[in-house]
Structures are given as C-alpha cells and as structure tokens.
Motif scaffolding. Structure first.
Motif, PDB file in Angstrom:
ATOM      1  N   VAL A 161     -21.567 -11.100 -25.703  1.00 47.52           N
ATOM      2  CA  VAL A 161     -20.124 -11.191 -25.953  1.00 47.52           C
ATOM      3  C   VAL A 161     -19.708 -12.645 -25.760  1.00 47.52           C
ATOM      4  CG1 VAL A 161     -17.835 -10.404 -25.264  1.00 47.52           C
ATOM      5  CG2 VAL A 161     -19.777  -8.810 -25.187  1.00 47.52           C
ATOM      6  N   ILE A 162     -19.068 -13.198 -26.781  1.00 43.98           N
ATOM      7  CA  ILE A 162     -18.706 -14.619 -26.828  1.00 43.98           C
ATOM      8  C   ILE A 162     -17.186 -14.738 -26.783  1.00 43.98           C
ATOM      9  CG2 ILE A 162     -18.827 -16.729 -28.221  1.00 43.98           C
ATOM     10  CD1 ILE A 162     -21.316 -15.323 -29.623  1.00 43.98           C
ATOM     11  N   GLY A 163     -16.659 -15.495 -25.837  1.00 46.66           N
ATOM     12  CA  GLY A 163     -15.230 -15.724 -25.760  1.00 46.66           C
ATOM     13  C   GLY A 163     -14.834 -16.952 -26.553  1.00 46.66           C
ATOM     14  N   ALA A 164     -13.857 -16.812 -27.426  1.00 49.40           N
ATOM     15  CA  ALA A 164     -13.289 -17.939 -28.171  1.00 49.40           C
ATOM     16  C   ALA A 164     -11.880 -18.153 -27.626  1.00 49.40           C
ATOM     17  CB  ALA A 164     -13.256 -17.651 -29.666  1.00 49.40           C
ATOM     18  N   ILE A 165     -11.754 -19.105 -26.684  1.00 48.63           N
ATOM     19  CA  ILE A 165     -10.515 -19.264 -25.910  1.00 48.63           C
ATOM     20  C   ILE A 165      -9.551 -20.142 -26.706  1.00 48.63           C
ATOM     21  CG2 ILE A 165      -9.576 -19.827 -23.647  1.00 48.63           C
ATOM     22  CD1 ILE A 165     -12.527 -19.870 -22.633  1.00 48.63           C
ATOM     23  N   LEU A 190     -12.845 -13.292 -19.318  1.00 52.62           N
ATOM     24  CA  LEU A 190     -13.737 -14.347 -19.812  1.00 52.62           C
ATOM     25  C   LEU A 190     -14.925 -14.571 -18.894  1.00 52.62           C
ATOM     26  CD1 LEU A 190     -11.034 -16.909 -20.971  1.00 52.62           C
ATOM     27  CD2 LEU A 190     -12.699 -15.774 -22.468  1.00 52.62           C
ATOM     28  N   ALA A 191     -14.699 -14.518 -17.570  1.00 49.78           N
ATOM     29  CA  ALA A 191     -15.787 -14.781 -16.626  1.00 49.78           C
ATOM     30  C   ALA A 191     -16.921 -13.776 -16.769  1.00 49.78           C
ATOM     31  CB  ALA A 191     -15.249 -14.774 -15.197  1.00 49.78           C
ATOM     32  N   ALA A 192     -16.608 -12.564 -17.229  1.00 56.81           N
ATOM     33  CA  ALA A 192     -17.622 -11.521 -17.367  1.00 56.81           C
ATOM     34  C   ALA A 192     -18.345 -11.567 -18.705  1.00 56.81           C
ATOM     35  CB  ALA A 192     -16.980 -10.149 -17.176  1.00 56.81           C
ATOM     36  N   MET A 193     -17.932 -12.459 -19.601  1.00 56.85           N
ATOM     37  CA  MET A 193     -18.602 -12.592 -20.890  1.00 56.85           C
ATOM     38  C   MET A 193     -19.863 -13.441 -20.754  1.00 56.85           C
ATOM     39  SD  MET A 193     -15.365 -13.069 -23.483  1.00 56.85           S
ATOM     40  CE  MET A 193     -13.944 -11.991 -23.368  1.00 56.85           C
ATOM     41  N   ASP A 194     -20.671 -13.465 -21.808  1.00 54.37           N
ATOM     42  CA  ASP A 194     -21.943 -14.189 -21.767  1.00 54.37           C
ATOM     43  C   ASP A 194     -21.789 -15.668 -22.102  1.00 54.37           C
ATOM     44  OD1 ASP A 194     -23.850 -11.891 -21.322  1.00 54.37           O
ATOM     45  OD2 ASP A 194     -22.831 -11.200 -23.127  1.00 54.37           O
ATOM     46  N   VAL A 195     -20.945 -15.971 -23.063  1.00 50.48           N
ATOM     47  CA  VAL A 195     -20.763 -17.343 -23.549  1.00 50.48           C
ATOM     48  C   VAL A 195     -19.287 -17.548 -23.810  1.00 50.48           C
ATOM     49  CG1 VAL A 195     -21.418 -19.045 -25.308  1.00 50.48           C
ATOM     50  CG2 VAL A 195     -23.034 -17.229 -24.693  1.00 50.48           C
ATOM     51  N   ARG A 196     -18.799 -18.777 -23.562  1.00 52.13           N
ATOM     52  CA  ARG A 196     -17.394 -19.085 -23.831  1.00 52.13           C
ATOM     53  C   ARG A 196     -17.274 -20.435 -24.532  1.00 52.13           C
ATOM     54  NH1 ARG A 196     -18.430 -16.423 -19.405  1.00 52.13           N
ATOM     55  NH2 ARG A 196     -19.569 -18.300 -18.803  1.00 52.13           N
ATOM     56  N   LEU A 197     -16.469 -20.486 -25.586  1.00 50.95           N
ATOM     57  CA  LEU A 197     -16.086 -21.729 -26.245  1.00 50.95           C
ATOM     58  C   LEU A 197     -14.577 -21.850 -26.121  1.00 50.95           C
ATOM     59  CD1 LEU A 197     -18.604 -20.380 -27.910  1.00 50.95           C
ATOM     60  CD2 LEU A 197     -18.224 -22.270 -29.473  1.00 50.95           C
ATOM     61  N   ILE A 198     -14.060 -23.091 -26.097  1.00 47.58           N
ATOM     62  CA  ILE A 198     -12.637 -23.261 -25.829  1.00 47.58           C
ATOM     63  C   ILE A 198     -12.009 -24.295 -26.744  1.00 47.58           C
ATOM     64  CG2 ILE A 198     -13.011 -25.033 -24.042  1.00 47.58           C
ATOM     65  CD1 ILE A 198     -10.694 -23.690 -22.459  1.00 47.58           C
ATOM     66  N   SER A 199     -10.770 -24.050 -27.124  1.00 49.78           N
ATOM     67  CA  SER A 199      -9.976 -25.033 -27.846  1.00 49.78           C
ATOM     68  C   SER A 199      -9.593 -26.157 -26.896  1.00 49.78           C
ATOM     69  CB  SER A 199      -8.717 -24.374 -28.405  1.00 49.78           C
ATOM     70  OG  SER A 199      -7.768 -25.345 -28.806  1.00 49.78           O
ATOM     71  N   ASP A 200      -9.550 -27.382 -27.407  1.00 54.43           N
ATOM     72  CA  ASP A 200      -9.231 -28.526 -26.539  1.00 54.43           C
ATOM     73  C   ASP A 200      -7.810 -28.478 -25.987  1.00 54.43           C
ATOM     74  OD1 ASP A 200      -7.785 -29.224 -28.820  1.00 54.43           O
ATOM     75  OD2 ASP A 200      -9.143 -30.847 -29.398  1.00 54.43           O
ATOM     76  N   SER A 201      -6.966 -27.622 -26.534  1.00 53.60           N
ATOM     77  CA  SER A 201      -5.592 -27.494 -26.032  1.00 53.60           C
ATOM     78  C   SER A 201      -5.410 -26.300 -25.095  1.00 53.60           C
ATOM     79  CB  SER A 201      -4.620 -27.354 -27.212  1.00 53.60           C
ATOM     80  OG  SER A 201      -4.938 -26.199 -27.982  1.00 53.60           O
ATOM     81  N   ALA A 202      -6.458 -25.498 -24.877  1.00 49.93           N
ATOM     82  CA  ALA A 202      -6.355 -24.284 -24.064  1.00 49.93           C
ATOM     83  C   ALA A 202      -6.573 -24.593 -22.591  1.00 49.93           C
ATOM     84  CB  ALA A 202      -7.361 -23.247 -24.544  1.00 49.93           C
ATOM     85  N   LYS A 203      -6.058 -23.720 -21.733  1.00 52.56           N
ATOM     86  CA  LYS A 203      -6.270 -23.814 -20.290  1.00 52.56           C
ATOM     87  C   LYS A 203      -6.567 -22.430 -19.737  1.00 52.56           C
ATOM     88  CE  LYS A 203      -3.432 -27.919 -19.389  1.00 52.56           C
ATOM     89  NZ  LYS A 203      -2.335 -28.491 -18.572  1.00 52.56           N
ATOM     90  N   VAL A 204      -7.278 -22.414 -18.614  1.00 53.16           N
ATOM     91  CA  VAL A 204      -7.634 -21.162 -17.951  1.00 53.16           C
ATOM     92  C   VAL A 204      -7.215 -21.269 -16.491  1.00 53.16           C
ATOM     93  CG1 VAL A 204      -9.541 -19.648 -17.245  1.00 53.16           C
ATOM     94  CG2 VAL A 204      -9.589 -20.748 -19.509  1.00 53.16           C
ATOM     95  N   GLY A 205      -6.656 -20.187 -15.943  1.00 58.31           N
ATOM     96  CA  GLY A 205      -6.230 -20.213 -14.546  1.00 58.31           C
ATOM     97  C   GLY A 205      -6.593 -18.944 -13.804  1.00 58.31           C
TER      98      GLY A 205
END
Length: 284
Positions: A109-113, A125-140
């Motif tokens: 499962v891949i997260g596209a943030i 997201l933490a429970a997914m296997d892989v994560r990619l992120i937009s340069d404007s996104a934030k996670v808290g």
C-alpha cells in the motif's frame, strides 16, 4: 481504467493491476467519520482479495490527504468508558481496524500525500508500506495538541518507520512536519511537485504489478513487518526457509529463472488468494 465507488466517501479506480483509492470528503479536508473508516476497511479487504490488483495507492481528494477525525459531533469524543488501570471494559478505538487490516495485507500500500495529513490521516500513513509526498504537503502527529495520546496503532508503526527518538520528538512536539523533514527521516521515499505526485505513485505500483510475483511480494512484506519485532535473526531464517519452500512448490521461482535465461518478462501463475493458505499457520 475500470472505476467504481465503494461509497461516495471512498472512491476506487483500477488500472493495469494498480488500485487508486481516493478519500473523498474534500469539503471537510477528508476528515473521517465512523462510516468513512468502515468504507476504507471494506475497500482494503476487497482489494486484497482481488488477485487482479497487485498494488494499492491511497490519496485524498482536493487540497488535503486527511484532516483526521471529523469533530463536528465533538461531544462523543469527550469521555470513554472502562477502567484504564485494569483495561477492563475499555473498547478498542474503531479506527484500529485500519492498521490491523494494513498489517495483514498481501500487497503493498503506497501513500500519495497530496496535502495536510493529521491525526488519523498521519496514523493511516504510518501503517502503509511506502509514502510519497507533495512538496507543499505537511504531516502532523498532533495527538498531544488535542489532549490525547497516540492512537490508531501509531505507537507501533511510527517508531518502526523513523526510529524511537524521532517518533517521540514528533509526537511530543505535535508540530506540523514539512515534506523535506519527512523525507530526511525516511518517512517518505520521494518529494514531488503536486503534478508529479500521483503519476510517480502509480508508476511505482505498475512496476510492482508488471514485473514481480504476487505471492513472493505478499510473503516478503509480511516477513519484513513481523521481523521488526523478532528477537533473533534465526526467526527470520526459519520463516524465510518456509517461504522459499512454499514458493518453490508453487513454481514461481522456476518461472523467474527461466524468464531471466530467456530474456523475457516473467509470467507468474500463483495467486495469493488461492495459494498462500500455509501463511495462516505462521502467526496466530
């Protein structure tokens, strides 16, 4: 592209072995209700049972990934029943069914943030296997800012992804984390422009779908998550040997070797839904 809707809150589209799952409550930044949690869970179960799906990409509609729990009915969050000392009559949080399901998936499962992810969104997201992120996104991981502790099994997954010191820092400070900081910590594997994010996540899914054994991937991801808690490498050696034995009996290693020698794409025939029943005896 084949498209369908499990509910209006969660959309699913499948193309060439890759399922795109979209949280679809953009008017509330994809905040989740109990019904949304149920819809996400049902989608994950259905996609994991579908042998035509080899990888899953999850993203959010609009400008956020997921703003956490929908607090519009906030009175229901004010108290919890049960004895916190003994654990008697303390119910598990309803959202726990999502990390439980992710932990037992047969496919990555891949997260596209695409935007902000907080609370449940960050834990998901933490429970997914892989994560990619937009340069404007934030996670808290902002639990303490709301007066609560870790939830949705994030105390299990987050330290395994970024290490205990970083996990404690992020949770204790409850600050919003930039794409650059998330990548530096290894939480995300790539930082993309908004336009690049989904194509890159889907391309990774298609790479998995087009060139690997579904059964080999299923066994490998289960092994790696569980071996994070193993006491000795002998446990890994024993289960890897059992995995290799099972795969040899399915014939995928023979096809992998022959396709390499013949310089062609492999045509793996095993199906996780049909051929991996032996995994059920590995972990209770």
């Amino acid at each position: 592209m084949e498209a369908n809707t499990s509910s209006q809150q969660v959309l699913v589209a499948v193309d060439r072995g890759v399922a795109l799952v979209t949280l679809n409550r953009p008017e509330v930044l994809n905040a989740v209700t109990r019904d949304t949690i149920d819809a996400i869970h049902d989608v994950l179960v259905r996609l994991d049972e579908d042998d035509q799906v080899r990888a899953i990409v999850v993203t959010g509609a609009g400008r956020a990934f997921c703003a956490g729990a929908d607090l519009s009915g906030s009175s229901k969050w004010a108290t919890r029943e049960g004895d916190p000392a003994s654990g008697e009559n303390v119910p598990l949080d309803h959202s726990s069914k999502i990390p439980f399901r992710l932990f037992d998936m047969n496919k990555p499962v891949i997260g596209a943030i695409n935007g902000a992810a907080v609370g449940f969104g960050a834990s998901f997201l933490a429970a997914m296997d892989v994560r990619l992120i937009s340069d404007s996104a934030k996670v808290g991981f902002i639990y303490a800012r709301r007066g609560i502790c870790n939830e949705c099994c994030s105390s299990f997954f987050l330290p395994r992804v970024v290490g205990i010191s970083r996990a404690v820092e992020w949770v204790a400070s409850a600050r919003m984390l930039t794409a650059a900081e998330l990548q530096e910590a290894g939480f995300t594997s790539a930082v993309c422009t908004p336009d690049e994010l989904l194509p890159r996540a889907l391309a990774l899914g298609h790479e998995i779908a087009s060139s690997t054994s579904a059964s080999a991937v299923a066994i490998s991801r289960r092994l790696m998550w569980r071996m994070l808690s193993a006491d000795h490498p002998a446990q890994a050696a024993a289960l890897e040997a059992r995995g290799l034995t099972g795969l040899m009996q399915l014939g995928d290693p023979r096809e992998g070797a022959q396709s390499f020698v013949q310089k062609r794409a492999p045509e793996f025939k095993s199906l996780p839904s049909r051929d991996l029943s032996f995994l059920r005896t590995w972990w209770q």
